[in-house]
Design a protein around this motif. Structure first.
Motif, PDB file in Angstrom:
ATOM      1  N   ALA A  18       4.774  10.527  -3.378  1.00  0.00           N
ATOM      2  CA  ALA A  18       5.819   9.531  -3.171  1.00  0.00           C
ATOM      3  C   ALA A  18       5.252   8.257  -2.550  1.00  0.00           C
ATOM      4  CB  ALA A  18       6.920  10.099  -2.278  1.00  0.00           C
ATOM      5  N   ALA A  19       4.292   8.393  -1.626  1.00  0.00           N
ATOM      6  CA  ALA A  19       3.682   7.218  -0.999  1.00  0.00           C
ATOM      7  C   ALA A  19       2.957   6.375  -2.047  1.00  0.00           C
ATOM      8  CB  ALA A  19       2.718   7.650   0.100  1.00  0.00           C
ATOM      9  N   GLN A  20       2.234   7.021  -2.940  1.00  0.00           N
ATOM     10  CA  GLN A  20       1.554   6.304  -4.016  1.00  0.00           C
ATOM     11  C   GLN A  20       2.567   5.635  -4.942  1.00  0.00           C
ATOM     12  OE1 GLN A  20      -1.074   9.061  -5.993  1.00  0.00           O
ATOM     13  NE2 GLN A  20      -2.332   9.386  -4.175  1.00  0.00           N
ATOM     14  N   GLN A  21       3.670   6.337  -5.204  1.00  0.00           N
ATOM     15  CA  GLN A  21       4.694   5.790  -6.079  1.00  0.00           C
ATOM     16  C   GLN A  21       5.329   4.550  -5.456  1.00  0.00           C
ATOM     17  OE1 GLN A  21       6.049   7.274  -9.438  1.00  0.00           O
ATOM     18  NE2 GLN A  21       6.053   5.062  -9.191  1.00  0.00           N
ATOM     19  N   PHE A  22       5.663   4.627  -4.171  1.00  0.00           N
ATOM     20  CA  PHE A  22       6.264   3.482  -3.496  1.00  0.00           C
ATOM     21  C   PHE A  22       5.318   2.281  -3.476  1.00  0.00           C
ATOM     22  CE2 PHE A  22       9.470   6.267  -1.201  1.00  0.00           C
ATOM     23  CZ  PHE A  22      10.565   5.647  -1.774  1.00  0.00           C
TER      24      PHE A  22
ATOM     25  N   GLN B  35      13.006   9.847  -4.314  1.00  0.00           N
ATOM     26  CA  GLN B  35      11.696  10.277  -3.825  1.00  0.00           C
ATOM     27  C   GLN B  35      11.792  10.925  -2.451  1.00  0.00           C
ATOM     28  OE1 GLN B  35       8.545  10.210  -5.233  1.00  0.00           O
ATOM     29  NE2 GLN B  35       9.585   9.688  -7.136  1.00  0.00           N
ATOM     30  N   ILE B  36      12.650  10.390  -1.594  1.00  0.00           N
ATOM     31  CA  ILE B  36      12.782  10.950  -0.249  1.00  0.00           C
ATOM     32  C   ILE B  36      13.701  12.161  -0.244  1.00  0.00           C
ATOM     33  CG2 ILE B  36      13.521  10.464   2.123  1.00  0.00           C
ATOM     34  CD1 ILE B  36      12.715   7.578   1.674  1.00  0.00           C
ATOM     35  N   ARG B  37      14.778  12.099  -1.001  1.00  0.00           N
ATOM     36  CA  ARG B  37      15.734  13.208  -1.028  1.00  0.00           C
ATOM     37  C   ARG B  37      15.083  14.498  -1.529  1.00  0.00           C
ATOM     38  NH1 ARG B  37      19.443  12.410   2.564  1.00  0.00           N
ATOM     39  NH2 ARG B  37      20.399  10.344   2.400  1.00  0.00           N
TER      40      ARG B  37
END
Length: 239
Positions: free
Chosen positions: A78-82, A164-166
């Motif tokens: 998710a960090a890479q996606q953001f 992504q967070i959920r």
């Protein structure tokens, strides 16, 4: 140790964040169930859930190790996606304005200031992800405000960012604590059979501690040794 020996006090540090969008604030706080809407957990509950998984891992529960490994992988992805999405939106803002136009950075006139207290590194990593989500939403609203993004596209960005967070919150929420240890599995106990029947078989690398979250507590070396011996014996017996 002599009486004159001085000892350092306990280490202390405080982490604070600012959230600028209501979407990020709502993700932090969560939402109680209401008519037609299910409840959504927030960051404080996630902290408690991930702490429980961490305590189970500390108690030599390999299923907790597997859960931490999975959540860490989701956080990294998710960090890479953001970061990729932020680069994309920043590129859009930079390329669409005519040359003489300049735009200031966007921020809330009254951001929410939050003191963050997590008992686990993965809890903090999820907070950093939320801050990234907040920054992404700021850019998205800015692009929409200045006519560079449609309302439909803006909604799509909000959904994909929140998702992504959920999904990480959901992974922690689905974890079920079970009082099983590597020693139970090495001893082929009834509780180990119950755990396998309920959760399924674990990857051997996770069982033996060679695949684990880089933030997991250290595995018990004695139980790893006994489990490795038991698995080799079991494998030899099948031949």
């Amino acid at each position: 140790m002599t009486e004159n020996t001085k000892k350092a006090g306990a280490l202390h540090s405080e982490l604070r964040i600012e959230l600028h969008t209501q979407y990020a604030i709502n993700t932090w706080t969560g939402r109680p169930a209401s008519e037609g809407k299910p409840s959504l957990i927030g960051m404080p509950l996630f902290f408690r859930l991930i702490s429980k998984i961490n305590r189970d891992s500390l108690a030599d529960n390999p299923y907790a190790d597997a859960a931490l490994l999975a959540i860490e992988a989701m956080l990294d992805s998710a960090a890479q996606q953001f970061q990729g999405w932020l680069d994309e939106i920043n590129g859009l803002l930079a390329s669409q304005f005519p040359g003489p136009v300049s735009v200031s950075s966007v921020a809330s006139t009254a951001p929410l200031d939050i003191a963050v207290h997590s008992h686990t590194p993965l809890g903090y990593r999820c907070v950093y992800l939320l801050v990234g989500f907040d920054q992404l939403i700021l850019r998205v609203f800015q692009a929409h405000h200045y006519g560079l993004m449609s309302l439909k596209t803006r909604k799509e960005w909000l959904h994909r960012g929140s998702h992504q967070i959920r999904r990480i919150f959901t992974a922690a929420l689905r974890y079920r604590s079970f009082p099983v240890t590597r020693l139970d599995i090495a001893g082929d106990t009834e509780i180990a059979h119950q755990a396998a029947a309920h959760f399924g078989e674990l990857e051997t690398a996770v069982l033996l501690g060679t695949r684990r979250s880089r933030f997991s507590p250290p595995a018990n070396p004695e139980s790893l040794k006994l489990l490795s011996k038991a698995l080799k014996s079991k494998k030899a017996g099948r031949k």
